[in-house]
Each structure stands twice: as C-alpha cells, then as structure tokens.
Design an enzyme around this catalytic site. Sequence first.
Site, PDB file in Angstrom:
ATOM      1  N   HIS A  65       0.833  -1.201   0.000  1.00  0.00           N
ATOM      2  CA  HIS A  65       0.000   0.000   0.000  1.00  0.00           C
ATOM      3  C   HIS A  65       0.867   1.250   0.000  1.00  0.00           C
ATOM      4  O   HIS A  65       1.938   1.280   0.611  1.00  0.00           O
ATOM      5  CB  HIS A  65      -0.949   0.020   1.203  1.00  0.00           C
ATOM      6  N   ASP A  67      -0.548   4.281   0.846  1.00  0.00           N
ATOM      7  CA  ASP A  67      -1.081   5.257   1.806  1.00  0.00           C
ATOM      8  C   ASP A  67      -0.327   5.163   3.125  1.00  0.00           C
ATOM      9  O   ASP A  67       0.264   4.124   3.448  1.00  0.00           O
ATOM     10  CB  ASP A  67      -2.588   5.064   2.030  1.00  0.00           C
ATOM     11  N   ASP A  98       6.512   1.609   6.671  1.00  0.00           N
ATOM     12  CA  ASP A  98       5.151   1.082   6.459  1.00  0.00           C
ATOM     13  C   ASP A  98       4.474   1.889   5.386  1.00  0.00           C
ATOM     14  O   ASP A  98       3.744   2.807   5.678  1.00  0.00           O
ATOM     15  CB  ASP A  98       4.395   1.141   7.795  1.00  0.00           C
ATOM     16  N   GLU A 131      -4.967   1.066   2.915  1.00  0.00           N
ATOM     17  CA  GLU A 131      -4.777  -0.064   3.826  1.00  0.00           C
ATOM     18  C   GLU A 131      -4.953   0.406   5.261  1.00  0.00           C
ATOM     19  O   GLU A 131      -5.443  -0.321   6.112  1.00  0.00           O
ATOM     20  CB  GLU A 131      -3.376  -0.655   3.632  1.00  0.00           C
ATOM     21  N   GLU A 132      -4.530   1.641   5.502  1.00  0.00           N
ATOM     22  CA  GLU A 132      -4.511   2.159   6.872  1.00  0.00           C
ATOM     23  C   GLU A 132      -5.819   2.854   7.253  1.00  0.00           C
ATOM     24  O   GLU A 132      -6.027   3.163   8.415  1.00  0.00           O
ATOM     25  CB  GLU A 132      -3.377   3.198   7.018  1.00  0.00           C
ATOM     26  N   GLU A 161       4.227  -5.998   4.510  1.00  0.00           N
ATOM     27  CA  GLU A 161       4.093  -5.288   5.799  1.00  0.00           C
ATOM     28  C   GLU A 161       5.350  -5.488   6.658  1.00  0.00           C
ATOM     29  O   GLU A 161       5.989  -6.544   6.603  1.00  0.00           O
ATOM     30  CB  GLU A 161       2.871  -5.807   6.565  1.00  0.00           C
ATOM     31  N   HIS A 347       4.077   4.031  12.375  1.00  0.00           N
ATOM     32  CA  HIS A 347       2.984   4.868  12.899  1.00  0.00           C
ATOM     33  C   HIS A 347       3.463   5.835  13.987  1.00  0.00           C
ATOM     34  O   HIS A 347       2.654   6.494  14.633  1.00  0.00           O
ATOM     35  CB  HIS A 347       1.805   4.033  13.442  1.00  0.00           C
TER      36      HIS A 347
HETATM   37 ZN   LIG Z   1       1.258  -1.198   6.376  1.00  0.00          ZN
END
Ligand SMILES: [Zn+2]
Length: 374
Positions: A65, A67, A98, A131-132, A161, A347
């Site tokens: 992903h 995003d 990520d 995805e997030e 991931e 994150h």
């Molecule tokens: Zn991810």
Amino acid sequence: MNLEKLTKQLIEIESISPNDAGCFDILESVLCGMNFSCERINYKSVENLYAVLGSEGPTFCFLGHTDVVPTGPLDKWTYPPFGGEIHNDHMYGRGAADMKGNICAFIEALETFLSTEKLNFRIAVLLTSNEEGIPEDGFIDELLEKLKARGETIDYCLVGEPSSSSTVADTIRIGRRGSLSGKLKIIGKQGHIAYPEKFVNPIFLISDLIKILKEKKWDEGNEHFQPTSFQISNINSGTGAGNIVPGELIMDFNFRFCSESTSDDLITSFEEILNSLDLKYELDWSLSGNPYLTTKDFFINKVISAIKETTGREPIINNGGGTSDGRFMIAMDAEIVELGPLNESIHKIDENVSLNDLKTLKDIYVNLLKNLST
Ligand SMILES: [Zn+2]
C-alpha cells in the site's frame, strides 16, 4: 533505478489514507518500463494499481500500500515527515517502514531478477491506497472480488508489511488474528444522587460484567496463535454534575481473536453473559477482519529458504500484530506470507527505515523469485 532515490520520491508525496496522491504514477512508469501491463482499478475513495507480467504458470503477487497514517504533531519530528532525509543510513519519513521503502525494495528486486532470469511464472504487483484508513473509503476486498470475477488467480502472495522485530527478516507472519469491536450502552435511570431508591446507577450495573469479562477465557489459542484477547478501550458515563447519577454508560471494547474462535462464537458468548446479568442494554458490533492462516507450506518454505540463503538465519513465525490486507487476500485461496522491514518505528513520530535493511530485503526477494522459478 535507485532504491534510495525511489523511496525518497515516494516519501515526499503526502499520501495520507485513502489518497495515493501520485505515488502510482511513479511506480506505474517503472513497472511499465519492465513490460508489466498496468491497470488502475478505482472505487469509492480508493485507488488501486494492478500490474502483471507473464502469461503462464502460477501467479506470485506482491501486495502493498502507498497510503500512510497521519504524521501527528509536526514539531515533534526530528526530520520532516515528508522529507525522506537520510541520517546514519536510515531514511526518515512517514511511510518509510510502512511501507513505501519495501515497495521500492520489491521493485528493485524485480529489476534485478528480470534482467538475469527467464520468467516461467506470472508476477503481479498489487498496490492499494487505503490499507490504513477506514472501510467507508473502500478496502482491497472489493478489488479482489473484481479480479476473481474475471477469472484472475493468485497462488502465492507476499505481503510487504513490516514484520521484522529486531533484525531484518527475523520474523515472518503466515496469519493474523481477527478483530471484532463493540459498543455497549448500559441503560440505567438518571436521578438525584441523594435519592438512591429513585435511580438505577449504570456504573454499578457494569461492575459485575467487567469482572466476568476480565476473567473469561474465550479459547486456548493454538500453535499458530495466542488465545483470543478481550480489551476495553473506553468507558464513558456521567453528566458532569456531582449530584446526578447518570442514566447510561457507554463501553467500547475489542476482541483480537485467533482461529479457534469465530466472530459469531464471540458475539454469542458475550451476549449470553450480558443476558445472564439481566442488564438493559443496546449493543453494536463491527467486524474489521476475520483471522487468516496459511496452512499449506510450499510458499512458506520458499520464503524461509530465500531468507536463509540471504542472511544465513532462519526466521521465526509470529502471527501477532494488528490486521493486514492478508485477511482479504485469503479470499483468492492464495498462500500468504508477510515479510518486511522492522516495525519498531511504524505509525510513530520519526518513522524510519534502515537502507541496509531495504537492500537485504531486496536480496531476499530476488532469491525468492529465483526459488519460485525452479
Ligand atoms: Zn502497512
């Protein structure tokens, strides 16, 4: 193409879910340059890029992903979150680990592999821009349904991931727990705090429930998963006035559940407990993902061999962490393994990825592609 340059280019794009914001334009031109046929499949607020090379044999898919989650307070970042600055061999920025860096490691692996090997299977690259984010914007399940409906198959899927724990590729995942959330409203009766005979206090009503939920064992887990865990994330009641007993209480909770329980089992057990306490309540459930587990070992063994050939070490299999898009890919009956960089900084403020680790991942992916050719 240069791994660092491409990763930096992607990090510079503020692709906060569900926006791709132009990452696909860059990636598509690189993939087209390698003769992939690329297509965009968009719906709701989500964009997807599906690229395929080859026409015969089983299909191996890299799933990722573009995003990223929001940055949080900008002034807390040591380096700008959309700068892609390099310090001590680490590239900093939102999405570095990520998972923009790993998409680039995979693209670079493809370039190396295709320049030396003859392709005897199909390679797909499937990238999404949500995805997030939240399901209302659209998840990849809708795309997979479309692909399935037109007869596409995916046999092996590498989810990029960040699976690694303390050194790169020390951990792979072959499954994930499911996630089921609930919002419970306990209904009492509001009243003046001095007149206990005239109110029903929902805060006392919930105390027995919490004790039972804290001690309840939902299942025993199994060799692939820890036992199902139940957690309360928030309890809210009160009117703000010290002399009023509130009329209701809201409790938010979540199950992270293993393959020994289904969401229906958990809903039934939870409601049985509520009903046994004779509570007046309202309850809303939301299922964000069922558990998945790859049970065949062909692809898992190919990934483990590629890691051993590259790093000399054998990874452990750990199916912890949150959910991933692997939960949707299982609908294609694919054998799924998740392998990516360290998840330490994801994150967080100052998210970063080791460039050396990305090179190692690239080498692992090259060896994996070679292993799949034989
Ligand atoms: Zn991810």
